[in-house]
Design a protein around this motif. Structure first.
Motif, PDB file in Angstrom:
ATOM      1  N   PRO A  61       0.845  -1.198   0.000  1.00 57.11           N
ATOM      2  CA  PRO A  61       0.000   0.000   0.000  1.00 57.11           C
ATOM      3  C   PRO A  61       0.877   1.243   0.000  1.00 57.11           C
ATOM      4  CG  PRO A  61      -0.751  -1.575   1.647  1.00 57.11           C
ATOM      5  CD  PRO A  61       0.569  -2.075   1.145  1.00 57.11           C
ATOM      6  N   SER A  62       0.443   2.258  -0.704  1.00 59.39           N
ATOM      7  CA  SER A  62       1.254   3.467  -0.849  1.00 59.39           C
ATOM      8  C   SER A  62       1.490   4.164   0.492  1.00 59.39           C
ATOM      9  CB  SER A  62       0.577   4.440  -1.823  1.00 59.39           C
ATOM     10  OG  SER A  62      -0.723   4.769  -1.368  1.00 59.39           O
ATOM     11  N   THR A  63       0.656   3.888   1.476  1.00 65.00           N
ATOM     12  CA  THR A  63       0.807   4.540   2.770  1.00 65.00           C
ATOM     13  C   THR A  63       1.922   3.920   3.608  1.00 65.00           C
ATOM     14  OG1 THR A  63      -0.870   3.047   3.678  1.00 65.00           O
ATOM     15  CG2 THR A  63      -1.626   5.186   2.867  1.00 65.00           C
ATOM     16  N   GLN A  64       2.429   2.751   3.205  1.00 68.31           N
ATOM     17  CA  GLN A  64       3.425   2.056   4.018  1.00 68.31           C
ATOM     18  C   GLN A  64       4.858   2.397   3.652  1.00 68.31           C
ATOM     19  OE1 GLN A  64       2.944  -2.142   4.400  1.00 68.31           O
ATOM     20  NE2 GLN A  64       0.822  -2.015   5.100  1.00 68.31           N
ATOM     21  N   THR A  65       5.124   2.473   2.380  1.00 65.62           N
ATOM     22  CA  THR A  65       6.507   2.673   1.972  1.00 65.62           C
ATOM     23  C   THR A  65       6.556   3.203   0.554  1.00 65.62           C
ATOM     24  OG1 THR A  65       8.695   1.619   1.866  1.00 65.62           O
ATOM     25  CG2 THR A  65       6.836   0.326   1.061  1.00 65.62           C
ATOM     26  N   SER A  66       7.732   3.475   0.077  1.00 65.59           N
ATOM     27  CA  SER A  66       7.908   3.978  -1.283  1.00 65.59           C
ATOM     28  C   SER A  66       7.395   2.973  -2.294  1.00 65.59           C
ATOM     29  CB  SER A  66       9.395   4.250  -1.536  1.00 65.59           C
ATOM     30  OG  SER A  66       9.624   4.452  -2.910  1.00 65.59           O
ATOM     31  N   SER A  67       6.844   3.479  -3.391  1.00 70.39           N
ATOM     32  CA  SER A  67       6.312   2.614  -4.429  1.00 70.39           C
ATOM     33  C   SER A  67       7.409   1.816  -5.135  1.00 70.39           C
ATOM     34  CB  SER A  67       5.527   3.444  -5.453  1.00 70.39           C
ATOM     35  OG  SER A  67       6.369   4.423  -6.052  1.00 70.39           O
ATOM     36  N   SER A  68       8.666   2.177  -4.902  1.00 70.39           N
ATOM     37  CA  SER A  68       9.760   1.435  -5.534  1.00 70.39           C
ATOM     38  C   SER A  68      10.086   0.155  -4.780  1.00 70.39           C
ATOM     39  CB  SER A  68      11.012   2.306  -5.617  1.00 70.39           C
ATOM     40  OG  SER A  68      11.504   2.604  -4.322  1.00 70.39           O
ATOM     41  N   SER A  69       9.483  -0.050  -3.608  1.00 72.55           N
ATOM     42  CA  SER A  69       9.742  -1.239  -2.803  1.00 72.55           C
ATOM     43  C   SER A  69       8.523  -2.149  -2.806  1.00 72.55           C
ATOM     44  CB  SER A  69      10.082  -0.862  -1.356  1.00 72.55           C
ATOM     45  OG  SER A  69      11.300  -0.154  -1.304  1.00 72.55           O
ATOM     46  N   CYS A  70       8.767  -3.426  -2.973  1.00 71.58           N
ATOM     47  CA  CYS A  70       7.714  -4.434  -2.921  1.00 71.58           C
ATOM     48  C   CYS A  70       7.863  -5.248  -1.637  1.00 71.58           C
ATOM     49  CB  CYS A  70       7.793  -5.370  -4.129  1.00 71.58           C
ATOM     50  SG  CYS A  70       7.253  -4.606  -5.684  1.00 71.58           S
ATOM     51  N   ILE A  71       6.775  -5.822  -1.177  1.00 67.34           N
ATOM     52  CA  ILE A  71       6.806  -6.663   0.017  1.00 67.34           C
ATOM     53  C   ILE A  71       7.054  -8.107  -0.406  1.00 67.34           C
ATOM     54  CG2 ILE A  71       5.511  -7.492   2.017  1.00 67.34           C
ATOM     55  CD1 ILE A  71       3.903  -4.952   1.962  1.00 67.34           C
ATOM     56  N   GLY A  72       8.001  -8.739   0.248  1.00 69.86           N
ATOM     57  CA  GLY A  72       8.254 -10.148  -0.027  1.00 69.86           C
ATOM     58  C   GLY A  72       7.129 -11.018   0.512  1.00 69.86           C
ATOM     59  N   LEU A  73       6.750 -12.024  -0.244  1.00 74.09           N
ATOM     60  CA  LEU A  73       5.644 -12.894   0.147  1.00 74.09           C
ATOM     61  C   LEU A  73       6.108 -14.145   0.873  1.00 74.09           C
ATOM     62  CD1 LEU A  73       3.267 -12.524  -2.918  1.00 74.09           C
ATOM     63  CD2 LEU A  73       3.117 -11.437  -0.666  1.00 74.09           C
ATOM     64  N   ILE A  74       7.382 -14.185   1.256  1.00 79.76           N
ATOM     65  CA  ILE A  74       7.868 -15.163   2.229  1.00 79.76           C
ATOM     66  C   ILE A  74       7.997 -14.407   3.538  1.00 79.76           C
ATOM     67  CG2 ILE A  74       9.700 -16.769   2.862  1.00 79.76           C
ATOM     68  CD1 ILE A  74      10.462 -16.899  -0.107  1.00 79.76           C
ATOM     69  N   GLN A  75       7.198 -14.767   4.511  1.00 75.09           N
ATOM     70  CA  GLN A  75       7.166 -14.003   5.761  1.00 75.09           C
ATOM     71  C   GLN A  75       7.389 -14.920   6.958  1.00 75.09           C
ATOM     72  OE1 GLN A  75       7.054 -10.728   6.267  1.00 75.09           O
ATOM     73  NE2 GLN A  75       6.963 -10.264   4.070  1.00 75.09           N
ATOM     74  N   ALA A  76       8.073 -14.385   7.972  1.00 76.74           N
ATOM     75  CA  ALA A  76       8.341 -15.149   9.191  1.00 76.74           C
ATOM     76  C   ALA A  76       7.062 -15.268  10.014  1.00 76.74           C
ATOM     77  CB  ALA A  76       9.434 -14.470  10.004  1.00 76.74           C
ATOM     78  N   ALA A  77       6.819 -16.488  10.527  1.00 78.87           N
ATOM     79  CA  ALA A  77       5.603 -16.723  11.313  1.00 78.87           C
ATOM     80  C   ALA A  77       5.850 -17.844  12.312  1.00 78.87           C
ATOM     81  CB  ALA A  77       4.440 -17.069  10.390  1.00 78.87           C
ATOM     82  N   ASP A  78       6.856 -17.662  13.150  1.00 78.62           N
ATOM     83  CA  ASP A  78       7.230 -18.723  14.092  1.00 78.62           C
ATOM     84  C   ASP A  78       6.084 -19.194  14.980  1.00 78.62           C
ATOM     85  OD1 ASP A  78      10.593 -18.935  14.296  1.00 78.62           O
ATOM     86  OD2 ASP A  78       9.772 -17.177  13.321  1.00 78.62           O
ATOM     87  N   PRO A  79       5.264 -18.307  15.544  1.00 76.90           N
ATOM     88  CA  PRO A  79       4.182 -18.798  16.409  1.00 76.90           C
ATOM     89  C   PRO A  79       3.208 -19.718  15.688  1.00 76.90           C
ATOM     90  CG  PRO A  79       4.557 -16.459  16.779  1.00 76.90           C
ATOM     91  CD  PRO A  79       5.347 -16.833  15.562  1.00 76.90           C
ATOM     92  N   SER A  80       2.892 -19.410  14.426  1.00 79.98           N
ATOM     93  CA  SER A  80       1.951 -20.231  13.666  1.00 79.98           C
ATOM     94  C   SER A  80       2.553 -21.575  13.267  1.00 79.98           C
ATOM     95  CB  SER A  80       1.497 -19.489  12.398  1.00 79.98           C
ATOM     96  OG  SER A  80       0.826 -18.294  12.724  1.00 79.98           O
ATOM     97  N   LEU A  81       3.867 -21.636  13.131  1.00 85.96           N
ATOM     98  CA  LEU A  81       4.529 -22.839  12.662  1.00 85.96           C
ATOM     99  C   LEU A  81       4.975 -23.767  13.788  1.00 85.96           C
ATOM    100  CD1 LEU A  81       6.766 -21.207   9.918  1.00 85.96           C
ATOM    101  CD2 LEU A  81       4.760 -22.629   9.526  1.00 85.96           C
ATOM    102  N   SER A  82       4.993 -23.275  14.997  1.00 89.70           N
ATOM    103  CA  SER A  82       5.520 -24.049  16.110  1.00 89.70           C
ATOM    104  C   SER A  82       4.805 -25.387  16.260  1.00 89.70           C
ATOM    105  CB  SER A  82       5.376 -23.243  17.411  1.00 89.70           C
ATOM    106  OG  SER A  82       5.831 -23.993  18.519  1.00 89.70           O
ATOM    107  N   GLY A  83       5.582 -26.460  16.234  1.00 91.73           N
ATOM    108  CA  GLY A  83       5.030 -27.796  16.373  1.00 91.73           C
ATOM    109  C   GLY A  83       4.347 -28.318  15.135  1.00 91.73           C
ATOM    110  N   VAL A  84       4.424 -27.568  14.023  1.00 96.37           N
ATOM    111  CA  VAL A  84       3.734 -27.975  12.792  1.00 96.37           C
ATOM    112  C   VAL A  84       4.724 -28.286  11.671  1.00 96.37           C
ATOM    113  CG1 VAL A  84       2.055 -27.301  11.038  1.00 96.37           C
ATOM    114  CG2 VAL A  84       1.707 -26.626  13.417  1.00 96.37           C
ATOM    115  N   ALA A  85       5.543 -27.311  11.307  1.00 99.53           N
ATOM    116  CA  ALA A  85       6.515 -27.460  10.222  1.00 99.53           C
ATOM    117  C   ALA A  85       7.444 -26.260  10.253  1.00 99.53           C
ATOM    118  CB  ALA A  85       5.814 -27.558   8.865  1.00 99.53           C
ATOM    119  N   ASP A  86       8.468 -26.264   9.394  1.00100.71           N
ATOM    120  CA  ASP A  86       9.385 -25.135   9.287  1.00100.71           C
ATOM    121  C   ASP A  86       8.933 -24.129   8.241  1.00100.71           C
ATOM    122  OD1 ASP A  86      11.700 -26.062  11.083  1.00100.71           O
ATOM    123  OD2 ASP A  86      11.355 -27.781   9.790  1.00100.71           O
TER     124      ASP A  86
END
Length: 449
Positions: A356-381
Motif C-alpha cells: 500500500p502506498s501509505t506504508q513505503t515507497s512505491s519502488s519497494s515491494c513486500i516479499g511474500l515469504i514471511q516469518a511466522a514462528d508462532p503459527s509454525l511451532s510444532g507444525v513445520a518449518d
C-alpha cells in the motif's frame, strides 16, 4: 503408515489408467478435469474455488480448495457474521430447502491460521465434476470470522488427509452405508457401484498466476489435464512422487500423516545467475526441516531463521514492521528441493507484491515469504502456500503409481458398499504427494515486477 483402505473384495490387478485427452468434464472411471476460479483482490487473500452443487435443489456454490485442512463447510442461510454478509442468499445453504438433507446436531469448530468457521454438521448429496456422493458430511457454518467470503467464495473443501478431518473425529466413518463422518476424498474413491468412482485414485491441481494465461487453474479427479490445457504435464510421467511425512505429537511420537508434508532438502537463491544456497535449519521437534503444501495459505510462511537467510542472500533485512521489502526491479529468484525431487523454480512474480502506498515507497515491494514462528511451532518449518504451488503440478494420490506414472485400477470387482473404515486393503493404499515443476527457470530469470 498407510492410509486407511477404502475398497472391499478382490482388486483389479492388471489394468492401469493414463490420461484420455477427450471429454475433460466426464466422470466415471475415466475421471474429470474441472476449471477452478481465482478469487481475491490482493496477494493476501488469493484463493481458488471449485464449483459444486448441494442437495435436492442443486444449490450451486463455490468452495475454496484447501490442501491444508480436511473438512467441507459451506455458508449457512442463518449466518449473520460480517464475512457471511458478502455471500448472496442464492449461494447460502439452507438444509430445510433440500429433501435429501440430514441433520446431526454435532457441533463443528474449525480454526485456521487466519479465520474460523462454526456451525453444525449435517449430510446431503453433493456433486463435484460429475461425481455424486449421496450422503456427504459437511458443516453448515452459522458463524465465520476472518475469511474473505464473497459471491465466488462460499466455503471450503478440505483436501488434506482424511485422518485430519475434524468431522471424522467427531463422527467416525463406518463400514456400513449409514451416514458417517467420512471425508469427501474417502467417499469419492469408494462410490458404489465401483464403476461410478475414478479408476485412478488421485486429485490434482494447477493454479493460475493472475494476469497470465500460461497455466490455467484446474482440479483433476483421477485424470491429468489435457495437453491442450497444460502441455508441460504430458502423460504424467514427469511427476515425482514421495510419501508425505508424518506429523509429530508434542512429545515427539507420530500423529500419523495429517498433511501433504515434505522434507526440505535445499533452498537456493540465485543472484546474477549464481547460486547462493540457504542454510535451512530444522525446528527442534523434527529430525529434518519440513514444509506443508497448502493451497489455503495465500503466502509462504517460514521460521524467521529461514526467512532471514533467504532475504539475506540479496542483502535484505526485516523492517521494523516485520516485513521484508525488496526493490520492485530486483527479482527474487528461488529454487526449492523437496524429498529428493528435481529443484522447483519459483517465479519471481510470485514472491513479491506492491505494498500500500501509505506504508513505503512505491519502488519497494513486500516479499511474500514471511516469518511466522508462532503459527509454525510444532507444525513445520515452512508452509508453502499459493506462491509456491502456482509453480507446480500438484498430485494428491491415494495409491502408489507405476514407474511410468500411470495408476493401477484398484476398484473392487464387486459392488458391495465400501467405506474408509474397511481395512481389508489398507496395507495396499498409501498417500503419495506428486509434484512437477512448471516454471522455466531461464524464462523466470528474465522477468521483472
Amino acid at each position: 503408515m498407510p492410509s486407511t483402505g477404502w475398497g472391499k473384495g478382490k482388486q483389479r490387478a492388471s489394468q492401469s489408467w493414463r490420461r484420455d485427452d477427450s471429454d475433460e468434464g466426464d466422470a466415471g472411471g475415466e475421471g474429470a478435469v474441472v476449471p477452478l476460479q481465482y478469487v481475491g483482490e490482493s496477494a493476501y487473500d488469493a484463493a481458488y474455488t471449485l464449483p459444486i452443487t448441494i442437495g435436492s435443489s442443486n444449490l450451486s456454490v463455490s468452495l475454496q480448495v484447501d490442501t491444508g485442512s480436511s473438512d467441507l463447510w459451506v455458508t449457512g442461510a442463518s449466518c449473520s457474521t460480517s464475512p457471511c454478509n458478502n455471500v448472496p442468499s442464492s449461494k447460502r445453504y439452507d438444509p430445510s430447502s433440500s429433501t435429501t438433507a440430514i441433520s446431526s446436531g454435532t457441533a463443528f469448530n474449525a480454526t485456521y491460521l487466519k479465520g474460523q468457521a462454526l456451525g453444525l454438521v449435517g449430510w446431503d448429496t453433493i456433486d463435484i465434476g460429475g461425481y455424486t456422493i449421496a450422503t456427504q458430511a459437511l458443516a453448515i457454518a452459522s458463524s465465520v470470522d476472518s475469511e474473505p467470503l464473497s459471491s465466488s467464495f462460499n466455503g471450503i473443501i478440505g483436501l488434506s488427509l482424511p485422518v485430519n478431518s475434524l468431522i471424522t473425529q467427531s463422527i467416525p466413518s463406518t463400514s456400513s452405508s449409514a451416514p458417517d463422518g467420512a471425508q469427501f476424498t474417502s467417499n469419492l474413491f469408494s462410490l458404489s457401484p465401483s464403476s461410478l468412482s475414478p479408476a485412478a485414485r488421485f486429485l490434482s491441481l494447477t493454479l493460475e498466476r493472475p494476469g497470465s494465461s500460461t497455466i490455467p487453474s484446474l482440479f483433476g479427479i483421477g485424470k491429468h489435464p489435457s495437453t491442450d490445457q497444460v502441455p508441460q504435464i504430458g502423460n504424467g510421467s514427469n511427476v515425482h512422487y514421495s510419501k508425505p511425512l508424518a506429523s509429530l505429537t508434542p512429545v515427539g511420537t507420530s500423529a500419523g500423516i495429517l498433511f501433504w508434508k515434505s522434507a526440505i532438502q535445499d533452498i537456493t537463491v540465485w543472484v546474477n545467475g549464481q547460486p547462493k544456497p540457504v542454510a535451512v535449519q530444522k525446528s527442534s521437534y523434527e529430525s529434518i526441516p519440513s514444509a506443508i503444501l497448502d493451497t489455503g495459505t495465500p503466502i509462504i510462511l517460514s521460521t524467521k531463521v529461514i526467512a532471514d537467510a533467504i532475504y539475506g542472500a540479496i542483502g535484505v533485512s526485516p523492517a521494523n514492521d516485520g516485513n521484508y521489502y525488496v526493490d520492485c526491479k530486483t527479482p527474487l529468484n528461488l529454487t526449492v528441493t523437496l524429498d529428493g525431487r528435481p529443484p522447483i523454480s519459483v517465479h519471481p512474480l510470485d514472491l513479491t507484491t506492491p505494498p500500500p502506498s501509505t506504508q513505503t515507497s512505491s519502488s519497494s515491494c513486500i516479499g511474500l515469504i514471511q516469518a511466522a514462528d508462532p503459527s509454525l511451532s510444532g507444525v513445520a518449518d515452512m508452509i508453502l502456500g499459493v506462491p509456491f504451488i502456482r509453480n507446480t503440478y500438484m498430485v494428491l494420490a491415494y495409491e502408489v503409481p507405476d514407474s511410468d506414472g500411470s495408476f493401477p485400477d484398484l476398484r473392487p470387482s464387486n459392488d458391495n458398499p465400501q467405506s474408509p473404515a474397511d481395512s481389508a486393503v489398507g496395507d495396499q493404499l498409501f498417500p503419495m504427494l506428486g509434484l512437477q515443476g512448471l516454471t522455466n527457470a531461464t524464462v523466470a530469470l528474465g522477468k521483472r515486477i
